[in-house]
Design a protein around this motif. Structure first.
Motif, PDB file in Angstrom:
ATOM      1  N   ALA A  13       0.757  -1.124  -0.036  1.00 32.35           N
ATOM      2  CA  ALA A  13       0.089   0.017  -0.191  1.00 32.35           C
ATOM      3  C   ALA A  13       1.025   1.219  -0.125  1.00 32.35           C
ATOM      4  CB  ALA A  13      -0.977  -0.035   1.212  1.00 32.35           C
ATOM      5  N   LEU A  14       1.983   1.344   0.623  1.00 32.98           N
ATOM      6  CA  LEU A  14       3.018   2.387   0.841  1.00 32.98           C
ATOM      7  C   LEU A  14       3.842   2.744  -0.273  1.00 32.98           C
ATOM      8  CD1 LEU A  14       3.580   2.329   4.548  1.00 32.98           C
ATOM      9  CD2 LEU A  14       2.007   3.840   3.315  1.00 32.98           C
ATOM     10  N   HIS A  50      -7.170   6.043  -3.085  1.00 32.06           N
ATOM     11  CA  HIS A  50      -6.178   5.555  -1.841  1.00 32.06           C
ATOM     12  C   HIS A  50      -6.388   5.479  -0.656  1.00 32.06           C
ATOM     13  CE1 HIS A  50      -3.264   6.144  -5.237  1.00 32.06           C
ATOM     14  NE2 HIS A  50      -3.807   7.597  -5.472  1.00 32.06           N
ATOM     15  N   LEU A  51      -7.236   5.951  -0.199  1.00 34.71           N
ATOM     16  CA  LEU A  51      -7.721   5.916   1.342  1.00 34.71           C
ATOM     17  C   LEU A  51      -8.427   4.406   1.564  1.00 34.71           C
ATOM     18  CD1 LEU A  51      -9.227   9.190   2.343  1.00 34.71           C
ATOM     19  CD2 LEU A  51      -7.160   8.340   3.232  1.00 34.71           C
ATOM     20  N   GLU A  55      -6.688   1.911   4.073  1.00 38.31           N
ATOM     21  CA  GLU A  55      -7.640   1.394   5.063  1.00 38.31           C
ATOM     22  C   GLU A  55      -7.770   0.008   5.032  1.00 38.31           C
ATOM     23  OE1 GLU A  55     -12.092   2.587   7.273  1.00 38.31           O
ATOM     24  OE2 GLU A  55     -11.593   2.880   4.967  1.00 38.31           O
ATOM     25  N   ASP A  56      -7.577  -0.716   3.895  1.00 37.50           N
ATOM     26  CA  ASP A  56      -7.792  -2.263   3.693  1.00 37.50           C
ATOM     27  C   ASP A  56      -6.427  -2.644   4.186  1.00 37.50           C
ATOM     28  OD1 ASP A  56     -10.283  -2.096   2.501  1.00 37.50           O
ATOM     29  OD2 ASP A  56      -9.619  -2.376   0.477  1.00 37.50           O
ATOM     30  N   ALA A  74      -4.027   4.810  11.582  1.00 34.69           N
ATOM     31  CA  ALA A  74      -4.473   3.710  12.698  1.00 34.69           C
ATOM     32  C   ALA A  74      -3.193   3.673  13.756  1.00 34.69           C
ATOM     33  CB  ALA A  74      -4.773   2.323  11.921  1.00 34.69           C
ATOM     34  N   PRO A  75      -3.834   3.624  14.961  1.00 34.18           N
ATOM     35  CA  PRO A  75      -2.792   3.840  16.217  1.00 34.18           C
ATOM     36  C   PRO A  75      -1.658   2.445  16.107  1.00 34.18           C
ATOM     37  CG  PRO A  75      -4.937   3.792  16.982  1.00 34.18           C
ATOM     38  CD  PRO A  75      -5.276   3.568  15.470  1.00 34.18           C
ATOM     39  N   ASP A  76      -2.315   1.413  15.459  1.00 33.70           N
ATOM     40  CA  ASP A  76      -1.084   0.338  15.247  1.00 33.70           C
ATOM     41  C   ASP A  76      -1.189   0.020  13.733  1.00 33.70           C
ATOM     42  OD1 ASP A  76      -0.505  -0.198  17.875  1.00 33.70           O
ATOM     43  OD2 ASP A  76      -2.213  -1.324  18.266  1.00 33.70           O
ATOM     44  N   GLY A  77      -1.066   0.866  12.940  1.00 34.29           N
ATOM     45  CA  GLY A  77      -1.315   0.653  11.661  1.00 34.29           C
ATOM     46  C   GLY A  77       0.464   0.219  11.163  1.00 34.29           C
ATOM     47  N   LEU A  78       1.279   0.442  11.544  1.00 32.57           N
ATOM     48  CA  LEU A  78       2.540   0.338  10.974  1.00 32.57           C
ATOM     49  C   LEU A  78       3.434  -0.675  11.795  1.00 32.57           C
ATOM     50  CD1 LEU A  78       3.760   3.821   9.667  1.00 32.57           C
ATOM     51  CD2 LEU A  78       2.867   1.950   8.428  1.00 32.57           C
ATOM     52  N   ALA A  79       2.522  -1.152  12.895  1.00 34.10           N
ATOM     53  CA  ALA A  79       3.114  -2.169  13.755  1.00 34.10           C
ATOM     54  C   ALA A  79       3.716  -3.308  13.226  1.00 34.10           C
ATOM     55  CB  ALA A  79       2.167  -2.338  15.106  1.00 34.10           C
TER      56      ALA A  79
END
Length: 106
Positions: A13-14, A50-51, A55-56, A74-79
């Protein structure tokens, strides 16, 4: 979804420069789609697409406030990426240490 497949989904996604820009912009605070579009060189429909991808992948989340949807990181989105990077780095360091030890033993 496993940690590695989550990390891969996030990295995929990134991989798009515009999604990275959106993520960086949302790092400064939650915004509705319209305000995001005003800050980027693309229109609202493209920002929405893109969002959806972000989000997915679990990188961003949205909350409804009245008739607006606010998007934020998201708080843990990159964990999952952090765990994957740590494991990958630890494996690389262990491999290097074994190489050095084997070379020193020769």
């Amino acid at each position: 979804m496993s940690n590695h497949s989550s990390a891969h989904a996030i990295l995929d996604a990134l991989g798009d420069p515009m999604r990275r820009s959106i993520t960086e912009t949302l790092g400064r605070g939650a915004l509705p789609v319209g305000e995001l579009a005003d800050r980027l060189p693309i229109g609202r429909p493209a920002v929405s697409k893109h969002l959806r991808v972000l989000e997915d992948a679990g990188v961003v989340q949205h909350t409804s406030v009245g008739t607006r949807n606010l998007y934020a990181l998201a708080p843990d989105g990159l964990a999952a990426v952090q765990v994957w990077l740590t494991e990958t780095w630890d494996d690389a360091l262990s491999s290097f240490a074994r190489h050095v030890e084997n070379g020193a033993a020769s």
